[in-house]
Design a protein around this motif. Structure first.
Motif, PDB file in Angstrom:
ATOM      1  N   PHE A 146      71.089  17.576 119.749  1.00 45.47           N
ATOM      2  CA  PHE A 146      69.920  18.407 120.206  1.00 45.47           C
ATOM      3  C   PHE A 146      69.547  18.284 121.659  1.00 45.47           C
ATOM      4  O   PHE A 146      69.398  19.135 122.476  1.00 45.47           O
ATOM      5  CB  PHE A 146      68.616  18.336 119.351  1.00 45.47           C
ATOM      6  N   HIS A 173      71.699  21.758 115.277  1.00 48.49           N
ATOM      7  CA  HIS A 173      70.925  21.490 113.987  1.00 48.49           C
ATOM      8  C   HIS A 173      69.785  22.007 113.801  1.00 48.49           C
ATOM      9  O   HIS A 173      68.818  21.742 113.192  1.00 48.49           O
ATOM     10  CB  HIS A 173      70.850  19.904 114.067  1.00 48.49           C
ATOM     11  N   VAL A 174      69.451  23.144 114.654  1.00 47.47           N
ATOM     12  CA  VAL A 174      68.184  23.951 114.437  1.00 47.47           C
ATOM     13  C   VAL A 174      68.185  24.732 112.954  1.00 47.47           C
ATOM     14  O   VAL A 174      68.988  25.545 112.869  1.00 47.47           O
ATOM     15  CB  VAL A 174      67.964  25.041 115.794  1.00 47.47           C
ATOM     16  N   ASP A 230      60.072  19.160 114.637  1.00 48.24           N
ATOM     17  CA  ASP A 230      60.517  17.952 115.223  1.00 48.24           C
ATOM     18  C   ASP A 230      60.534  18.069 116.848  1.00 48.24           C
ATOM     19  O   ASP A 230      60.599  16.865 117.271  1.00 48.24           O
ATOM     20  CB  ASP A 230      62.188  18.019 114.767  1.00 48.24           C
ATOM     21  N   THR A 281      67.760  15.180 111.091  1.00 48.41           N
ATOM     22  CA  THR A 281      67.307  14.362 112.081  1.00 48.41           C
ATOM     23  C   THR A 281      67.784  12.740 112.358  1.00 48.41           C
ATOM     24  O   THR A 281      67.052  12.025 112.630  1.00 48.41           O
ATOM     25  CB  THR A 281      65.549  14.256 111.519  1.00 48.41           C
ATOM     26  N   LEU A 338      64.635  20.654 112.889  1.00 41.41           N
ATOM     27  CA  LEU A 338      65.857  20.605 112.818  1.00 41.41           C
ATOM     28  C   LEU A 338      66.182  20.569 111.162  1.00 41.41           C
ATOM     29  O   LEU A 338      65.328  19.951 110.524  1.00 41.41           O
ATOM     30  CB  LEU A 338      66.416  19.464 113.556  1.00 41.41           C
ATOM     31  N   SER A 339      67.723  20.617 111.036  1.00 42.08           N
ATOM     32  CA  SER A 339      68.230  20.373 109.703  1.00 42.08           C
ATOM     33  C   SER A 339      68.695  19.139 109.291  1.00 42.08           C
ATOM     34  O   SER A 339      68.862  18.694 108.304  1.00 42.08           O
ATOM     35  CB  SER A 339      69.368  21.481 109.526  1.00 42.08           C
TER      36      SER A 339
END
Length: 154
Positions: free
Chosen positions: A89, A136-137, A110, A81, A78-79
């Motif tokens: 997510f 956020h991937v 992650d 966390t 993820l970009s």
């Protein structure tokens, strides 16, 4: 109900072992296999259910017969966390039916996903249109399963 694992005795462990192998076994047969009569066996099963040790029963299906034999394990980085990103997510990945399992991982990535599809072509579509679009991937890495050596669901 408060549950203490130390209260599990040999009969309880035997019940869990037998029910894990065959959740549809009759109470009479379960009692016979563990060496108790039916009433105490039934009471123990109800206690294990009430305590949340037994969380449910389900049918195991053959993925090959359902044309879902292609298995891919996907590392997801993820970009972001922070907790709101993780929650976004988590909520989104639950909605993707091809994702059979999703585990948050402590390590270089992650999440680890188990994705089941009918083919590499279908997997590529799921990856490109659904997994990569999850909140956020940042990136993914795919590992294709060739053979299940041990799978407790089989």
């Amino acid at each position: 109900m408060q549950f203490d694992i130390d209260t599990l005795d040999g009969f309880d462990r035997a019940i869990l072992r037998v029910l894990s192998a065959d959740g549809r076994i009759s109470m009479t047969e379960l009692a016979r296999q563990i060496g108790l009569s039916k009433s105490p066996t039934q009471a123990r099963v109800k206690r294990l259910e009430a305590a949340g040790v037994i969380t449910g029963y389900r049918a195991l299906v053959d993925p090959v017969r359902l044309r879902r034999e292609h298995v891919a394990f996907v590392e997801v980085k993820l970009s972001d966390t922070r907790e709101p990103a993780l929650a976004a997510f988590n909520a989104a990945v639950i909605e993707i039916p091809e994702v059979e399992q999703c585990h948050m991982i402590a390590g270089d990535f992650d999440y680890l996903l188990k994705v089941r599809t009918s083919s590499m072509t279908e997997y590529r579509t799921v990856l490109g249109e659904r997994l990569s679009a999850l909140p956020h991937v940042a990136n993914t890495s795919t590992y294709v399963g060739m053979q299940a050596v041990k799978d407790v669901a089989l």
